[in-house]
Write an enzyme that holds these catalytic residues in place. Structure first.
Site, mmCIF file in Angstrom:
data_model
loop_
_atom_site.group_PDB
_atom_site.id
_atom_site.type_symbol
_atom_site.label_atom_id
_atom_site.label_comp_id
_atom_site.label_asym_id
_atom_site.label_seq_id
_atom_site.Cartn_x
_atom_site.Cartn_y
_atom_site.Cartn_z
ATOM 1 N N ASP A 43 0.765 -1.174 -0.013
ATOM 2 C CA ASP A 43 0.089 0.090 -0.063
ATOM 3 C C ASP A 43 0.827 1.402 0.005
ATOM 4 O O ASP A 43 0.209 2.374 0.244
ATOM 5 C CB ASP A 43 -0.910 -0.068 1.195
ATOM 6 C CG ASP A 43 -0.365 0.007 2.528
ATOM 7 O OD1 ASP A 43 1.136 -0.051 2.687
ATOM 8 O OD2 ASP A 43 -0.792 0.287 3.570
ATOM 9 N N GLU A 45 3.211 2.128 2.353
ATOM 10 C CA GLU A 45 3.964 2.477 3.648
ATOM 11 C C GLU A 45 5.336 2.021 3.620
ATOM 12 O O GLU A 45 5.946 1.071 2.886
ATOM 13 C CB GLU A 45 3.326 1.463 4.767
ATOM 14 C CG GLU A 45 1.954 2.039 5.199
ATOM 15 C CD GLU A 45 1.337 1.314 6.364
ATOM 16 O OE1 GLU A 45 2.106 0.730 7.117
ATOM 17 O OE2 GLU A 45 0.366 1.669 6.736
ATOM 18 N N ARG A 102 10.957 26.995 -0.665
ATOM 19 C CA ARG A 102 10.516 28.048 -1.429
ATOM 20 C C ARG A 102 9.048 28.511 -0.383
ATOM 21 O O ARG A 102 8.737 29.705 -0.755
ATOM 22 C CB ARG A 102 9.991 27.703 -2.631
ATOM 23 C CG ARG A 102 11.340 27.761 -3.648
ATOM 24 C CD ARG A 102 10.924 27.017 -5.023
ATOM 25 N NE ARG A 102 10.888 25.850 -5.048
ATOM 26 C CZ ARG A 102 10.590 25.205 -6.187
ATOM 27 N NH1 ARG A 102 10.502 25.670 -7.492
ATOM 28 N NH2 ARG A 102 10.423 23.656 -6.156
ATOM 29 N N ASP A 175 16.579 38.045 -10.425
ATOM 30 C CA ASP A 175 15.608 38.711 -9.884
ATOM 31 C C ASP A 175 16.465 39.498 -8.692
ATOM 32 O O ASP A 175 17.423 39.440 -8.355
ATOM 33 C CB ASP A 175 14.495 37.963 -9.272
ATOM 34 C CG ASP A 175 15.010 36.834 -8.384
ATOM 35 O OD1 ASP A 175 15.846 37.102 -7.602
ATOM 36 O OD2 ASP A 175 14.520 35.640 -8.548
ATOM 37 N N LYS A 198 12.142 42.263 -13.086
ATOM 38 C CA LYS A 198 11.190 41.642 -13.829
ATOM 39 C C LYS A 198 9.752 41.799 -12.999
ATOM 40 O O LYS A 198 9.802 41.855 -11.985
ATOM 41 C CB LYS A 198 11.377 40.254 -14.099
ATOM 42 C CG LYS A 198 11.344 39.250 -12.860
ATOM 43 C CD LYS A 198 11.295 37.684 -13.475
ATOM 44 C CE LYS A 198 10.982 37.013 -12.227
ATOM 45 N NZ LYS A 198 11.900 36.924 -11.101
ATOM 46 N N ARG A 200 5.004 41.902 -13.593
ATOM 47 C CA ARG A 200 4.193 41.424 -14.339
ATOM 48 C C ARG A 200 2.962 42.644 -14.164
ATOM 49 O O ARG A 200 2.482 43.007 -13.133
ATOM 50 C CB ARG A 200 3.231 40.290 -13.955
ATOM 51 C CG ARG A 200 3.943 38.827 -14.051
ATOM 52 C CD ARG A 200 3.171 37.797 -13.792
ATOM 53 N NE ARG A 200 3.883 36.525 -13.684
ATOM 54 C CZ ARG A 200 4.080 35.777 -15.010
ATOM 55 N NH1 ARG A 200 3.393 36.178 -16.228
ATOM 56 N NH2 ARG A 200 4.779 34.701 -15.176
ATOM 57 N N ASP A 224 21.713 31.497 -9.851
ATOM 58 C CA ASP A 224 20.525 31.244 -9.142
ATOM 59 C C ASP A 224 20.601 30.265 -8.180
ATOM 60 O O ASP A 224 21.740 29.587 -8.383
ATOM 61 C CB ASP A 224 19.450 31.092 -9.851
ATOM 62 C CG ASP A 224 17.944 31.653 -9.387
ATOM 63 O OD1 ASP A 224 17.899 31.670 -7.972
ATOM 64 O OD2 ASP A 224 16.842 31.770 -9.929
ATOM 65 N N ASP A 228 13.925 25.377 -11.449
ATOM 66 C CA ASP A 228 12.697 24.547 -11.365
ATOM 67 C C ASP A 228 12.391 24.065 -13.173
ATOM 68 O O ASP A 228 12.626 23.470 -13.584
ATOM 69 C CB ASP A 228 11.553 24.881 -10.545
ATOM 70 C CG ASP A 228 10.534 23.641 -10.354
ATOM 71 O OD1 ASP A 228 10.532 22.714 -10.981
ATOM 72 O OD2 ASP A 228 9.899 23.819 -9.515
ATOM 73 N N THR A 232 12.051 31.425 -15.694
ATOM 74 C CA THR A 232 12.656 32.656 -15.451
ATOM 75 C C THR A 232 14.109 32.929 -16.076
ATOM 76 O O THR A 232 14.365 33.700 -16.745
ATOM 77 C CB THR A 232 12.701 32.861 -13.817
ATOM 78 O OG1 THR A 232 11.394 32.869 -13.294
ATOM 79 C CG2 THR A 232 13.557 33.937 -13.566
#
Length: 317
Positions: A43, A45, A102, A175, A198, A200, A224, A228, A232
């Site tokens: 299952d 575990e 994060r 950034d 940057k 938006r 950086d 991910d 960016t």
């Protein structure tokens, strides 16, 4: 370093997240990995068996909480409990990549601070110390009421670029939050820094980028801590080229590289992406543009210094 570590009170164990890195760390220390098995019931575990005595030992457990994040966190918590019940003297968690880092603050109402929750879980389970690398937010150290060493990969990455002997370098932060990181590399490379501004203008509208600093005719190095989906970093690289950068390199400590990341990097203006092996990369992600450096010597030296009660600060130089 001697091929065999003489202090027999140290044991190094690993779980499933990054066994190759753990083997390299043990090799640099001059020891072998302790014997344990990690299995699962039907299952899902998790079951852990430590197959040698750890009573009275200082144990170092190597586990990056990378994908699948939740499974690797549970493996780690169960291992800590097993070691505590087996009478280990100290339980030192070596977490090259700290998952959920994060989520370190409340950006909106009713949000959790999951990085703090992970710290609480590790402490409650019975950890004695944490050794990590380039935490996404340095203040995460304050989430712990136990000793934590936040190592830095910047010297390793900087030395790699220094050896390439690039011309007219400018180190660029993608950034505002990464300016301190960029400045450390710039100081080591004796180069100026740049910043990508940057924002938006409104939801679901493409990012508007402005570049602070002299870029035209220079070789840019984007730095950086985590990459991910690579959205960016690739947008930043393309913007640098459009603003006159001669070449663009990029680097990071933690190559999460999820979803469309590899495709984006392959199609971007990035000439080379330099990463460390805090997170293991499958062959299909090690494309020609990606170079992976080993942080095993750094972590091994940190473990030895902690175990011998010597200063770790030398590793930040």
């Amino acid at each position: 370093m001697a091929s065999t570590y003489k202090d027999k009170s140290l044991k190094v164990l690993t779980l499933n997240s990054n066994r190759k890195l753990a083997e390299d760390i043990a090799g640099h220390i001059g020891t072998t990995l302790g014997k344990c098995t990690v299995s699962s019931f039907s299952d899902g575990e998790i079951q852990i068996n430590i197959e040698e005595s750890v009573r009275g030992y200082d144990v170092y457990v190597i586990q990056s909480t990378c994908s699948p994040v939740n499974k690797h966190i549970m493996e780690l918590l169960i291992m800590i409990d097993a070691l505590k019940r087996a009478s280990a003297k100290t339980i030192n968690i070596v977490m090259p990549y700290y998952g959920y880092a994060r989520q370190d603050r409340k950006a909106r109402s009713r949000e959790p601070i999951t990085a703090k929750l992970i710290a609480d879980l590790l402490q409650t389970a019975g950890a004695s110390r944490v050794i990590s690398l380039d935490l996404h937010a340095p203040q995460i150290q304050g989430f712990f009421d136990l000793p934590i060493d936040n190592l830095q990969a910047e010297p390793l990455l900087s030395n790699y670029f220094k050896a390439k002997d690039l011309d007219d370098v400018v180190v660029v932060s993608p950034d505002h939050g990464g300016v301190t990181r960029a400045r450390k590399m710039a100081d080591r490379l004796k180069a100026p820094i740049g910043i990508i501004d940057k924002r938006r203008p409104r939801p679901n509208v493409a990012e508007v980028m402005n570049i602070i600093g002299k870029i035209r005719g220079r070789t840019a190095i984007l730095v950086d801590d985590i990459i991910d989906t690579a959205g960016t970093i690739t947008l930043a690289a393309n913007a640098l080229v459009e603003n006159g950068a001669k070449e663009v390199y990029a680097c990071c400590t933690h190559p999460v590289l999820s979803g469309p990341a590899i495709e984006r990097i392959g199609n971007s203006k990035i000439k080379e992406l330099v990463v460390t092996n805090t997170i293991p990369l499958p062959e299909e992600k090690l494309i020609d543009k990606v170079t992976q450096l080993s942080i095993a010597p750094l972590i091994a030296e940190a473990i030895i210094r902690v175990h011998e009660k010597r200063s770790v600060s030398k590793l930040f130089e």
